[in-house]
Write a protein that holds these residues in place. Sequence first.
Motif, mmCIF file in Angstrom:
data_model
loop_
_atom_site.group_PDB
_atom_site.id
_atom_site.type_symbol
_atom_site.label_atom_id
_atom_site.label_comp_id
_atom_site.label_asym_id
_atom_site.label_seq_id
_atom_site.Cartn_x
_atom_site.Cartn_y
_atom_site.Cartn_z
ATOM 1 N N ASN A 61 105.810 -67.931 36.953
ATOM 2 C CA ASN A 61 106.960 -68.580 36.336
ATOM 3 C C ASN A 61 106.598 -69.321 35.070
ATOM 4 N N ASP A 62 105.362 -69.149 34.567
ATOM 5 C CA ASP A 62 104.936 -69.859 33.365
ATOM 6 C C ASP A 62 105.638 -69.342 32.122
ATOM 7 N N SER A 63 106.026 -68.084 32.115
ATOM 8 C CA SER A 63 106.628 -67.504 30.923
ATOM 9 C C SER A 63 107.974 -68.139 30.642
ATOM 10 N N PRO A 64 108.178 -68.650 29.421
ATOM 11 C CA PRO A 64 109.454 -69.276 29.115
ATOM 12 C C PRO A 64 110.582 -68.282 28.994
ATOM 13 N N ASN A 65 110.283 -67.026 28.687
ATOM 14 C CA ASN A 65 111.314 -66.023 28.497
ATOM 15 C C ASN A 65 111.526 -65.277 29.815
ATOM 16 N N LEU A 66 112.565 -65.686 30.562
ATOM 17 C CA LEU A 66 112.805 -65.105 31.880
ATOM 18 C C LEU A 66 113.832 -63.979 31.831
ATOM 19 N N GLY A 67 114.312 -63.611 30.657
ATOM 20 C CA GLY A 67 115.330 -62.579 30.541
ATOM 21 C C GLY A 67 114.748 -61.193 30.721
ATOM 22 N N ASN A 68 115.623 -60.267 31.019
ATOM 23 C CA ASN A 68 115.213 -58.877 31.227
ATOM 24 C C ASN A 68 115.733 -58.013 30.089
ATOM 25 N N GLU A 86 117.832 -59.674 20.328
ATOM 26 C CA GLU A 86 118.691 -59.420 21.481
ATOM 27 C C GLU A 86 118.988 -60.734 22.194
ATOM 28 N N THR A 87 120.250 -61.090 22.274
ATOM 29 C CA THR A 87 120.669 -62.287 22.998
ATOM 30 C C THR A 87 121.406 -61.866 24.266
ATOM 31 N N THR A 88 121.912 -62.842 24.984
ATOM 32 C CA THR A 88 122.642 -62.533 26.209
ATOM 33 C C THR A 88 123.991 -61.890 25.928
ATOM 34 N N ILE A 89 124.482 -61.985 24.688
ATOM 35 C CA ILE A 89 125.815 -61.449 24.389
ATOM 36 C C ILE A 89 125.815 -60.363 23.319
ATOM 37 N N ALA A 90 124.702 -60.180 22.604
ATOM 38 C CA ALA A 90 124.718 -59.210 21.503
ATOM 39 C C ALA A 90 123.308 -58.792 21.126
ATOM 40 N N THR A 91 123.234 -57.643 20.438
ATOM 41 C CA THR A 91 121.993 -57.187 19.816
ATOM 42 C C THR A 91 122.302 -56.869 18.364
ATOM 43 N N PHE A 92 121.474 -57.376 17.457
ATOM 44 C CA PHE A 92 121.751 -57.189 16.033
ATOM 45 C C PHE A 92 120.445 -57.165 15.250
ATOM 46 N N ALA A 93 120.540 -56.634 14.027
ATOM 47 C CA ALA A 93 119.366 -56.525 13.150
ATOM 48 C C ALA A 93 119.540 -57.466 11.968
ATOM 49 N N VAL A 94 118.478 -58.189 11.646
ATOM 50 C CA VAL A 94 118.453 -59.076 10.483
ATOM 51 C C VAL A 94 117.340 -58.603 9.551
ATOM 52 N N ALA A 198 115.206 -70.848 26.986
ATOM 53 C CA ALA A 198 116.314 -70.801 27.938
ATOM 54 C C ALA A 198 116.752 -69.377 28.258
ATOM 55 N N SER A 199 116.071 -68.390 27.672
ATOM 56 C CA SER A 199 116.406 -66.971 27.838
ATOM 57 C C SER A 199 117.780 -66.614 27.287
ATOM 58 N N ALA A 200 118.336 -67.459 26.421
ATOM 59 C CA ALA A 200 119.559 -67.085 25.715
ATOM 60 C C ALA A 200 119.239 -65.987 24.707
ATOM 61 N N SER A 201 118.006 -66.003 24.194
ATOM 62 C CA SER A 201 117.492 -64.886 23.400
ATOM 63 C C SER A 201 116.428 -64.185 24.224
ATOM 64 N N LYS A 202 116.511 -62.865 24.299
ATOM 65 C CA LYS A 202 115.599 -62.100 25.142
ATOM 66 C C LYS A 202 114.257 -61.834 24.472
ATOM 67 N N ASN A 203 114.171 -62.084 23.162
ATOM 68 C CA ASN A 203 112.898 -61.844 22.469
ATOM 69 C C ASN A 203 112.754 -62.824 21.315
ATOM 70 N N GLN A 204 111.536 -62.982 20.839
ATOM 71 C CA GLN A 204 111.254 -63.833 19.682
ATOM 72 C C GLN A 204 110.989 -62.940 18.477
#
Length: 215
Positions: A61-68, A86-94, A198-204
């Motif tokens: 459980n050490d990993s801060p990113n718990l999203g799948n 990739e967030t919990t509600i959308a995926t987009f390119a910047v 908080a896993s609101a974003s699935k990746n950094q």
Amino acid sequence: MNLKILSIAIVASAMLVACSNDEEVNSESPDKLSATDKSEQDDHPNSSGLVERNDDMTEANDSPNLGNGETEDQLDLKIGDTGIIETTIATFAVTIYEARIEKSIEDEEPDRENFVLVDVSLENLSDSEIDIRDSLDVLELTGDLEGSGGPDFSHLSDVIETMEGTLDHSEIIEGNLLFEADEFETYYIRVREGLVAASASKNQTIWTFTKEEAE
């Protein structure tokens, strides 16, 4: 008479032997119980009733990113590169095309040492529409990856056209982000650390550029 006395003597002797045996059993029992208890304590060293910490579970459980999520971290992007978020509600390119350090923009001056004006594009990779402002608000600028960052202020500026509204699938918008920062040798634009934790974003996603590149 002698026979009666002999019978009494035999019974008394038998009683004495029985009492002697009982005393030996009782005197040996504490030692035997103590040995049994010690054996059980050796087999179960934590016999106090306390639950021991499970290190395997803690490490898991050490990993801060718990999203799948399906999008990998992108930690070494440069100016000109495109990052997928990739967030919990959308995926987009910047895509970040350019970053410029400015002491002021027209009549506006920063509260910190500099403005950092960034040319970007945003593309909706989700099947449903996304909110432009909400998508860009996931980004922050910092000069220290171990420290906190500052948000985009373009929507509060009178001289920067705000990127707002919605984008349908595969639509793209181009515009500017406006950050404030002190002077650093290296700058980083990244997804806000709190969202990743908080896993609101699935990746950094991190873009790195130097002061010389932005001057």
